[in-house]
Design a protein around this motif. Structure first.
Motif, PDB file in Angstrom:
ATOM      1  N   ALA A  70     -96.117  50.588  52.301  1.00 16.37           N
ATOM      2  CA  ALA A  70     -96.748  51.877  51.997  1.00 16.37           C
ATOM      3  C   ALA A  70     -96.225  52.418  50.670  1.00 16.37           C
ATOM      4  O   ALA A  70     -97.001  52.885  49.824  1.00 16.37           O
ATOM      5  N   ARG A  71     -94.892  52.337  50.467  1.00 19.86           N
ATOM      6  CA  ARG A  71     -94.295  52.795  49.196  1.00 19.86           C
ATOM      7  C   ARG A  71     -94.891  52.025  48.026  1.00 19.86           C
ATOM      8  O   ARG A  71     -95.214  52.593  46.987  1.00 19.86           O
ATOM      9  N   GLN A  72     -95.009  50.690  48.228  1.00 19.27           N
ATOM     10  CA  GLN A  72     -95.547  49.844  47.165  1.00 19.27           C
ATOM     11  C   GLN A  72     -96.977  50.266  46.828  1.00 19.27           C
ATOM     12  O   GLN A  72     -97.344  50.389  45.661  1.00 19.27           O
ATOM     13  N   PHE A  73     -97.769  50.522  47.854  1.00 20.92           N
ATOM     14  CA  PHE A  73     -99.155  50.935  47.641  1.00 20.92           C
ATOM     15  C   PHE A  73     -99.209  52.248  46.855  1.00 20.92           C
ATOM     16  O   PHE A  73    -100.045  52.422  45.962  1.00 20.92           O
ATOM     17  N   ILE A  74     -98.288  53.177  47.195  1.00 19.27           N
ATOM     18  CA  ILE A  74     -98.265  54.464  46.491  1.00 19.27           C
ATOM     19  C   ILE A  74     -97.918  54.245  45.025  1.00 19.27           C
ATOM     20  O   ILE A  74     -98.548  54.808  44.124  1.00 19.27           O
ATOM     21  N   LEU A  77     -95.044  59.628  53.945  1.00 24.03           N
ATOM     22  CA  LEU A  77     -96.287  60.389  53.897  1.00 24.03           C
ATOM     23  C   LEU A  77     -96.171  61.579  52.940  1.00 24.03           C
ATOM     24  O   LEU A  77     -97.153  61.954  52.287  1.00 24.03           O
ATOM     25  N   LYS A  78     -94.953  62.161  52.853  1.00 25.51           N
ATOM     26  CA  LYS A  78     -94.748  63.255  51.891  1.00 25.51           C
ATOM     27  C   LYS A  78     -94.886  62.732  50.472  1.00 25.51           C
ATOM     28  O   LYS A  78     -95.532  63.360  49.625  1.00 25.51           O
ATOM     29  N   ASP A  79     -94.260  61.561  50.211  1.00 28.74           N
ATOM     30  CA  ASP A  79     -94.388  60.922  48.888  1.00 28.74           C
ATOM     31  C   ASP A  79     -95.863  60.718  48.549  1.00 28.74           C
ATOM     32  O   ASP A  79     -96.302  60.957  47.413  1.00 28.74           O
ATOM     33  N   ALA A  80     -96.614  60.256  49.550  1.00 30.54           N
ATOM     34  CA  ALA A  80     -98.035  59.993  49.335  1.00 30.54           C
ATOM     35  C   ALA A  80     -98.751  61.283  48.942  1.00 30.54           C
ATOM     36  O   ALA A  80     -99.536  61.318  47.993  1.00 30.54           O
ATOM     37  N   LYS A  81     -98.439  62.363  49.668  1.00 31.26           N
ATOM     38  CA  LYS A  81     -99.086  63.647  49.393  1.00 31.26           C
ATOM     39  C   LYS A  81     -98.764  64.110  47.975  1.00 31.26           C
ATOM     40  O   LYS A  81     -99.652  64.547  47.233  1.00 31.26           O
ATOM     41  N   ARG A  85    -104.401  60.168  49.559  1.00 33.84           N
ATOM     42  CA  ARG A  85    -104.842  60.741  50.833  1.00 33.84           C
ATOM     43  C   ARG A  85    -104.727  59.699  51.945  1.00 33.84           C
ATOM     44  O   ARG A  85    -105.042  58.519  51.745  1.00 33.84           O
ATOM     45  N   VAL A  86    -104.241  60.165  53.088  1.00 34.93           N
ATOM     46  CA  VAL A  86    -103.877  59.246  54.176  1.00 34.93           C
ATOM     47  C   VAL A  86    -104.822  59.404  55.371  1.00 34.93           C
ATOM     48  O   VAL A  86    -105.132  60.519  55.782  1.00 34.93           O
ATOM     49  N   PHE A  87    -105.270  58.272  55.873  1.00 30.33           N
ATOM     50  CA  PHE A  87    -105.984  58.250  57.156  1.00 30.33           C
ATOM     51  C   PHE A  87    -105.197  57.408  58.147  1.00 30.33           C
ATOM     52  O   PHE A  87    -104.681  56.348  57.782  1.00 30.33           O
ATOM     53  N   LEU A  88    -105.094  57.878  59.371  1.00 35.22           N
ATOM     54  CA  LEU A  88    -104.485  57.067  60.417  1.00 35.22           C
ATOM     55  C   LEU A  88    -105.599  56.470  61.259  1.00 35.22           C
ATOM     56  O   LEU A  88    -106.626  57.113  61.479  1.00 35.22           O
ATOM     57  N   PHE A  89    -105.400  55.242  61.708  1.00 29.93           N
ATOM     58  CA  PHE A  89    -106.385  54.692  62.647  1.00 29.93           C
ATOM     59  C   PHE A  89    -105.676  53.966  63.773  1.00 29.93           C
ATOM     60  O   PHE A  89    -104.558  53.507  63.619  1.00 29.93           O
ATOM     61  N   ASP A  90    -106.323  53.928  64.898  1.00 29.06           N
ATOM     62  CA  ASP A  90    -105.870  53.222  66.097  1.00 29.06           C
ATOM     63  C   ASP A  90    -104.622  53.845  66.738  1.00 29.06           C
ATOM     64  O   ASP A  90    -104.581  54.053  67.931  1.00 29.06           O
ATOM     65  N   ARG A  91    -103.600  54.149  65.931  1.00 25.23           N
ATOM     66  CA  ARG A  91    -102.381  54.711  66.508  1.00 25.23           C
ATOM     67  C   ARG A  91    -101.986  55.994  65.782  1.00 25.23           C
ATOM     68  O   ARG A  91    -102.058  56.059  64.559  1.00 25.23           O
ATOM     69  N   MET A  92    -101.507  56.951  66.548  1.00 23.19           N
ATOM     70  CA  MET A  92    -101.036  58.202  65.961  1.00 23.19           C
ATOM     71  C   MET A  92     -99.629  58.027  65.405  1.00 23.19           C
ATOM     72  O   MET A  92     -98.916  57.103  65.767  1.00 23.19           O
ATOM     73  N   ILE A  93     -99.242  58.929  64.507  1.00 25.50           N
ATOM     74  CA  ILE A  93     -97.874  58.978  64.004  1.00 25.50           C
ATOM     75  C   ILE A  93     -97.326  60.365  64.321  1.00 25.50           C
ATOM     76  O   ILE A  93     -98.051  61.358  64.207  1.00 25.50           O
ATOM     77  N   ASP A  94     -96.054  60.428  64.723  1.00 29.23           N
ATOM     78  CA  ASP A  94     -95.415  61.722  64.980  1.00 29.23           C
ATOM     79  C   ASP A  94     -95.058  62.362  63.647  1.00 29.23           C
ATOM     80  O   ASP A  94     -94.008  62.063  63.066  1.00 29.23           O
ATOM     81  N   CYS A  95     -95.907  63.234  63.145  1.00 26.57           N
ATOM     82  CA  CYS A  95     -95.583  63.885  61.881  1.00 26.57           C
ATOM     83  C   CYS A  95     -96.415  65.158  61.764  1.00 26.57           C
ATOM     84  O   CYS A  95     -97.311  65.408  62.580  1.00 26.57           O
ATOM     85  N   ASP A  96     -96.098  65.944  60.759  1.00 30.29           N
ATOM     86  CA  ASP A  96     -96.848  67.161  60.490  1.00 30.29           C
ATOM     87  C   ASP A  96     -98.298  66.786  60.173  1.00 30.29           C
ATOM     88  O   ASP A  96     -98.549  65.858  59.403  1.00 30.29           O
TER      89      ASP A  96
END
Lengths: 359, 338
Positions: free
Chosen positions: B92-96, B117-121, B126-137
């Motif tokens: 994910a970091r690499q993609f960012i 995810l904060k780094d991404a923001k 912009r982030v989409f989650l699919f199939d599984r949720m993540i515990d985050c704001d």
């Protein structure tokens, strides 16, 4: 005369006592719980063929893969003094090869099935040789050496057929995994008998059994006596490979489907347990194949009993563990010595028998 | 000489393994393709998923994403697969760093994603989650397209209630205890057992193992207790149960003695439905790519995403197929595998 024979039988086969006691206990327990537990009946299946049914048949049938794997596991244990924990993964690879070959060649006939069986045996023997060469040649501990295949085996099985669960539809496959029309005994039981006879003949007409035992007891002494210790260990692993292939073929044929993730999952632990319950030393050396086979049936009988008792799914493993603790403690050296002392005491109180034995 | 042969044999196998390993790494290698292809107004997307070898479900899921996020559809997509959370985080970091516009994540674990995810923001990804949720704001992602396992179980149990059987004697074969799918698929049925509308003949786990499922059903048959429903929590275990029924001469399927229910919707299972040998197959939909594709196109056009619930989720529609109404077209469209 009869007492002499019995006492000799126990002296030669004391190792078999534990699995026999285990099975006996389970039989008594089940008869007490449900007198009809072991009743066997004959009824028509959905193809209209008469087949045997009942818990006894379910146990004998269900333990087939485990019984076959435990034979090979016994040899590996005896020769190398360690266990192969990759048997489930290798069976998944063999099963995948079996399905791959069947799906590759159009219509499924007797000859394509034979080809598929030979192909998966060959592949399993190669992987067995891989494990064996790590153990025999590089002298890596068997559990560590086979940890490699244990870890990656099911991934390899995945690469063979891809991710989904491929199915094969053929009367011949049903015949291997379930019933051959006209024969009321489940085919896997017949395959176990066939494999048992094969090993019995191998030990009867070759010195293989003795050599494997000798290597397991003292590798150096065996080598000095002209036994190829490395070769024997390698051979034990290759033979286990064959067992994995046969078990994989049965597992796939039962449901005409291969699921590389779940085929014979966790069976390596049951196979090792079967060897231990069978009274074989996990440190290698002397072995009794029949003990391991009985051990395998004892394990399946235990599982079937738990299912019949409707033990809750969250508790089933705990119950299994309790029984296994009892069995393993019964077979431990400390308890064995105590039993031996008890046995001697009993015999000295019958001097007539003791005299006969001495003569 | 023998030693040499043994050594050669070992080496051959090692190389064979290594070769296989490289093959597996191929999908990952895709991310190394030069970014030059991103010219021409393509939307840059980084997809982080679990590897297709995980299950038939995942394979369908991966195929869905690779077939939707293509150059023809206006995307420059890179894919990364791992079941390890830390490897996914690194990717994910690499993609960012690579400057993707969107990050699509099916996380291996639900925790540990906040920082990334904060780094991404901050980087405007912009982030989409699919199939599984993540515990985050929930400010950290645009939307999550997820399955509701409990809903899937309820859909199946409601179908069963609609059959209006005079009595329900259910053999319940569970998946690996504690897995999401097991909890969801068990919950709805447990509610019926507790309410007394259905009778639990046996409830046992086969840990997704089809062979074990067969043994469980054999034990039930041998006990002689009557049952008229098999509720297996995946297709493989339903197949195992059916094998036991076949050997015992018990009929199953449409208008037969025993109702057979499975989950996952493998193509071979749906074909059993079409043939009337099984009655019902439920699915936890692995197809989320087109929904996300729509949302991205909406955002790119300056619109806002609608239809989200309070947790910013879109619940995938859960399908359930009835043997009486299933068609070959359903099998081709929704079936997993071959």
């Amino acid at each position: 005369m009869k007492t002499k024979k019995t006492s000799r039988f126990f002296a030669n086969n004391s190792a078999l006592l534990i699995p026999l006691i285990a099975i006996l206990l389970l039989v008594i327990f089940n008869l007490f719980r449900d007198p009809g537990f072991f009743s066997v009946s004959i009824a028509a299946n959905n193809n209209g063929d008469p087949v045997l049914q009942g818990n006894l048949i379910s146990i004998l049938n269900g333990a087939s893969e485990l019984a076959i794997l435990s034979m090979g596991m016994t040899l590996v244990t005896a020769a190398s003094g360690g266990q192969d924990i990759s048997v489930g993964a290798l069976a998944a690879i063999a099963g995948s090869v079996f399905v791959k070959v069947l799906k590759g060649g159009g219509a499924i006939t007797g000859s394509t099935v034979l080809l598929a069986v030979l192909a998966c045996c060959a592949v399993a023997m190669l992987f067995g040789a891989f494990n064996g060469s790590l153990v025999a040649f590089f002298r890596i501990q068997p559990m560590i050496a086979t940890l490699i295949l244990f870890t990656c085996g099911r991934s390899i099985a995945y690469w063979i057929n891809g991710g989904a669960t491929p199915t094969v539809t053929s009367g011949i496959i049903d015949g291997i995994g379930s019933f051959i029309p006209g024969i009321p005994i489940p085919t896997p039981i017949l395959i176990v008998i066939f494999m048992g006879i094969l090993f019995a003949l191998l030990f009867r007409f070759t010195t293989l059994g003795l050599y494997i035992q000798a290597v397991g007891i003292n590798q150096g002494a065996a080598r000095l006596n002209g036994i190829n210790a490395v070769g024997m260990k390698l051979l034990a692993f290759v033979l286990l490979g064959v067992c994995c292939a046969v078990a994989g073929v049965i597992g796939v044929s039962r449901l005409s489907l291969i699921n590389h993730e779940t085929l014979l999952i966790n069976i390596e632990m049951d196979a090792i347990l079967a060897v231990a319950i069978g009274g074989n030393s996990l440190g290698g050396g002397k072995f009794k194949l029949i003990g391991s086979i009985l051990g395998a049936y004892a394990i399946q009988a235990l599982t079937t009993t738990l299912y019949a008792m409707k033990v809750s799914s969250t508790d089933v493993k705990a119950y299994k563990a309790v029984v296994i603790i009892i069995l393993v403690v019964l077979g431990s050296p400390v308890v064995k010595e105590a039993m031996d002392r008890l046995w001697k005491k009993l015999r000295t109180s019958h001097p007539k028998d003791a005299g006969k034995e001495a003569a | 000489m023998r030693k040499v042969i043994a050594l050669l044999l070992a080496l051959v196998l090692v190389f064979a393994l290594a070769a296989c390993g490289q093959e597996a790494a191929k999908p990952e290698a895709k991310e190394d393709t030069p970014a030059g292809s991103a010219e021409g107004g393509l939307i840059k997307v980084g997809v982080i998923n679990n590897p297709p070898s995980e299950s038939g479900y995942r394979e369908a899921n991966v195929n869905d994403f690779t077939s939707v996020f293509t150059e023809e559809n206006g995307y420059d997509a890179k894919f990364f697969y791992s079941i390890k959370n830390d490897e996914q985080l690194a990717a994910a970091r690499q993609f960012i760093t690579d400057g993707v516009d969107y990050l699509l994540i099916s996380a291996a674990e639900t925790t540990g994603w906040d920082a990334v995810l904060k780094d991404a923001k901050d980087a405007g990804v912009r982030v989409f989650l699919f199939d599984r949720m993540i515990d985050c704001d929930k400010d950290l992602f645009e939307a999550a397209v997820v399955s509701n396992m409990a809903l899937e179980g309820e859909t199946a149990v409601n179908w069963l209630l609609d059959q209006k059987l005079p009595e329900y004697n259910v053999v319940h074969i569970q998946g690996a205890m504690g897995s999401d799918a097991q909890i969801g698929r068990t919950g709805a049925l447990d509610a019926q057992f507790e309410a007394g509308t259905m009778h639990k003949v046996v409830q046992q786990t086969a840990t997704w193992d089809e062979g074990e499922a067969k043994k469980i059903v054999e034990a039930v048959i041998n006990s002689g207790e009557p049952f008229n429903v098999i509720y297996a929590e995946n297709d493989g275990m339903a197949r195992g149960a059916v094998a036991a029924l076949d050997e015992a001469g018990i009929t199953h399927g449409v208008d037969k003695d025993v109702i057979v229910m499975g989950f996952d919707c493998n193509k071979w299972a749906l074909r059993e439905l079409l043939a009337g040998n099984w009655n019902y197959d439920g699915q936890c939909s692995p197809f989320q790519a087109s929904v996300i594709d729509q949302m991205i196109k909406t955002l790119e056009a300056g619109g806002t995403i609608e239809g989200l619930n309070d947790a910013k989720q879109i619940i995938s529609e859960e399908k359930g197929f009835d043997a009486r109404t299933i068609t070959q077209e359903d099998i081709d469209t929704y079936g997993l595998g071959e």
